[in-house]
Design a protein around this motif. Sequence first.
Motif, PDB file in Angstrom:
ATOM      1  N   UNK A  19       0.310   1.287 -13.511  1.00  0.00           N
ATOM      2  CA  UNK A  19      -0.958   1.274 -12.773  1.00  0.00           C
ATOM      3  C   UNK A  19      -0.933   0.163 -11.721  1.00  0.00           C
ATOM      4  N   UNK A  20      -0.454  -1.011 -12.143  1.00  0.00           N
ATOM      5  CA  UNK A  20      -0.349  -2.133 -11.207  1.00  0.00           C
ATOM      6  C   UNK A  20       0.599  -1.783 -10.055  1.00  0.00           C
ATOM      7  N   UNK A  21       1.760  -1.178 -10.405  1.00  0.00           N
ATOM      8  CA  UNK A  21       2.728  -0.788  -9.384  1.00  0.00           C
ATOM      9  C   UNK A  21       2.114   0.198  -8.398  1.00  0.00           C
ATOM     10  N   UNK A  22       1.359   1.160  -8.942  1.00  0.00           N
ATOM     11  CA  UNK A  22       0.767   2.190  -8.083  1.00  0.00           C
ATOM     12  C   UNK A  22      -0.183   1.579  -7.074  1.00  0.00           C
ATOM     13  N   UNK A  23      -1.080   0.728  -7.538  1.00  0.00           N
ATOM     14  CA  UNK A  23      -2.128   0.213  -6.646  1.00  0.00           C
ATOM     15  C   UNK A  23      -1.634  -0.917  -5.745  1.00  0.00           C
ATOM     16  N   UNK A  24      -0.578  -1.609  -6.140  1.00  0.00           N
ATOM     17  CA  UNK A  24      -0.110  -2.710  -5.310  1.00  0.00           C
ATOM     18  C   UNK A  24       0.991  -2.304  -4.331  1.00  0.00           C
ATOM     19  N   UNK A  25       1.746  -1.268  -4.656  1.00  0.00           N
ATOM     20  CA  UNK A  25       2.864  -0.908  -3.790  1.00  0.00           C
ATOM     21  C   UNK A  25       2.883   0.572  -3.433  1.00  0.00           C
ATOM     22  N   UNK A  26       2.924   1.420  -4.446  1.00  0.00           N
ATOM     23  CA  UNK A  26       3.075   2.850  -4.191  1.00  0.00           C
ATOM     24  C   UNK A  26       1.911   3.414  -3.399  1.00  0.00           C
ATOM     25  N   UNK A 385      16.087   0.872   4.577  1.00  0.00           N
ATOM     26  CA  UNK A 385      14.966   0.562   3.704  1.00  0.00           C
ATOM     27  C   UNK A 385      14.166  -0.576   4.312  1.00  0.00           C
ATOM     28  N   UNK A 386      12.882  -0.339   4.544  1.00  0.00           N
ATOM     29  CA  UNK A 386      12.002  -1.385   5.071  1.00  0.00           C
ATOM     30  C   UNK A 386      11.737  -2.377   3.951  1.00  0.00           C
ATOM     31  N   UNK A 387      12.217  -3.606   4.106  1.00  0.00           N
ATOM     32  CA  UNK A 387      12.123  -4.580   3.013  1.00  0.00           C
ATOM     33  C   UNK A 387      11.089  -5.676   3.271  1.00  0.00           C
ATOM     34  N   UNK A 396       0.895  -0.768  10.213  1.00  0.00           N
ATOM     35  CA  UNK A 396       1.773  -1.551   9.353  1.00  0.00           C
ATOM     36  C   UNK A 396       2.646  -0.605   8.533  1.00  0.00           C
ATOM     37  N   UNK A 397       3.954  -0.788   8.654  1.00  0.00           N
ATOM     38  CA  UNK A 397       4.886  -0.083   7.773  1.00  0.00           C
ATOM     39  C   UNK A 397       5.077  -0.981   6.556  1.00  0.00           C
ATOM     40  N   UNK A 398       4.655  -0.523   5.376  1.00  0.00           N
ATOM     41  CA  UNK A 398       4.716  -1.412   4.209  1.00  0.00           C
ATOM     42  C   UNK A 398       6.118  -1.574   3.650  1.00  0.00           C
ATOM     43  N   UNK A 399       6.330  -2.704   3.023  1.00  0.00           N
ATOM     44  CA  UNK A 399       7.572  -2.984   2.312  1.00  0.00           C
ATOM     45  C   UNK A 399       7.843  -1.864   1.303  1.00  0.00           C
ATOM     46  N   UNK A 400       9.066  -1.344   1.295  1.00  0.00           N
ATOM     47  CA  UNK A 400       9.438  -0.314   0.331  1.00  0.00           C
ATOM     48  C   UNK A 400       9.595   1.068   0.925  1.00  0.00           C
ATOM     49  N   UNK A 401       9.228   1.252   2.195  1.00  0.00           N
ATOM     50  CA  UNK A 401       9.355   2.567   2.827  1.00  0.00           C
ATOM     51  C   UNK A 401      10.836   2.874   3.084  1.00  0.00           C
ATOM     52  N   UNK A 402      11.255   4.061   2.685  1.00  0.00           N
ATOM     53  CA  UNK A 402      12.606   4.510   2.963  1.00  0.00           C
ATOM     54  C   UNK A 402      12.644   5.346   4.226  1.00  0.00           C
ATOM     55  N   UNK A 403      13.691   5.191   5.014  1.00  0.00           N
ATOM     56  CA  UNK A 403      13.833   5.917   6.278  1.00  0.00           C
ATOM     57  C   UNK A 403      15.188   6.616   6.311  1.00  0.00           C
TER      58      UNK A 403
END
Length: 502
Positions: A19-26, A385-387, A396-403
């Motif tokens: 849940x934390x992962x989903x709301x903070x990153x995913x 990978x946008x790090x 804003x392209x967030x950290x974690x986006x794959x291209x």
Amino acid sequence: MNFSTELIFALATILLIPIYYYFTKLRRIEKFFENFPNPPTVPILGNARDFRSGPAFFKSIHEYTRKYGNMVHIKIGPIGHVLLASDYKFLEFLLSHNKLLTKSINLKFLEPWIGTGLVTANGGPKWKTHRRLITPAFHFKILEQFVDIFESAGNILIQKLSKESGEKSVDIYPYVTRCTLDVICETAMGTKVDVQNSETSLYFHSVKEMCRIFLARTTSILKRYDSIFRFTKDYEIQKKSVEVLHGYTKSVINSKRKELEETRKEGNYSDVDDLGRKKKKVFLDLILEATVDGQSLSDEEIREEVDTFMFGGHDTTATATSFILYCLGQNKDVQDKVLEEQEQIFGGEKCPKVTYTNLQEMKYLENVIKEGLRLYSPVPLFGRRIDQDVEYDGKIIPNGVGVIVFSHGIHMNPEYYPNPEKFDPSRFDNVEGKQPFAFIPFSAGPRNCIGQKYAMLEIKCLLSKIVRNFELSPAFPRHEMILAPETVLKSLNGVKIGIKSR
């Protein structure tokens, strides 16, 4: 805290982590992708059903680009998201950025073989140091010394192809790939593996197995996980292949280092041999001698870079050369112009003494090569990978986006290449400096291919030699290649052409 309380706390933690992962990153990543069109998906799988095989995947991403534009959101599985990008403005932003240097996470599957060398390393201090140290090894003065090696291996290739000359068609790729592996071994390590004359080369077999396993792991849901992969047959094959490859490279490094130390002890720093000829230095010699800020590479780091050169330098040139030969067989008018240029430089000689200067004079052939690289890009796509959070076009392209950088997508864009399916070398007559990010067979920016001049020179040498010796024609019966992106772009049913001695 009693046992039941501890159990409840543990279960709550397990539930709260996703849940934390989903709301903070995913969730941030999902909101970003809402800005881009997405092909129809199915529950759980997303768009994965369109990627049943290499040819299906290649066809699908081209269809996505045609239907939905140059920036497409692809959903893979229940939570996977990736941006398929062939937009000029975005590619210029991404590839020229000095901080967005992290490659695709899939490259970790190459690390058992090539470690964290230039190809696989993130763009941190190690990558920057190695890049600075290795760049001088591709200076034109060094490349000049490699021409004799290109020529020698190319002469063996001509002998092999001469046996296939006649009415029947031949799959050119197996011959060319053995030639380029001979070339890369001698220019990288100064050793002769001679796979062109050996049907049972263990080194050649091990290279091919590692490339196959890399592809298998990138396309398998289960083999992606080390905990599962180690129980597969491919894991055992990988261990044996890596042992062969590392063993060979390490033995050559030890021999070269010993030779260098003896030279230093004797004080013999001459650049010429006993006959007054300039000593040839291969890639390994140069990185053994090189230092950056007084620091040299360890033997393990040198092994990684030599193996990286072996991985990146033979299949790409073999694929490019094979596809361009196919194009020349299909386009007699272009082939005739290539031959005319060769005759202007060498007269009617089929096997002249070719120099670096001669190769530089082959301007039309260079355009032919560029057009072949455009139409059949050896690396048709690659991952980034946008790090870190980064702003692009007001968002804003967030950290974690794959291209997925879809280089073949922009190469086939009619906005930049009218009638893109046509093989037309004249496209490159007057394009120097114009829209450089519309032609990226070697990537671009800080992480471009360090060996691109080497590759161009080798391809030019092999093509010119083949055209001087053989008339190329379409295969009979007609041969339609089945293309699929593997470690490089491959034709799953071979690259067949007709060849006839001139």
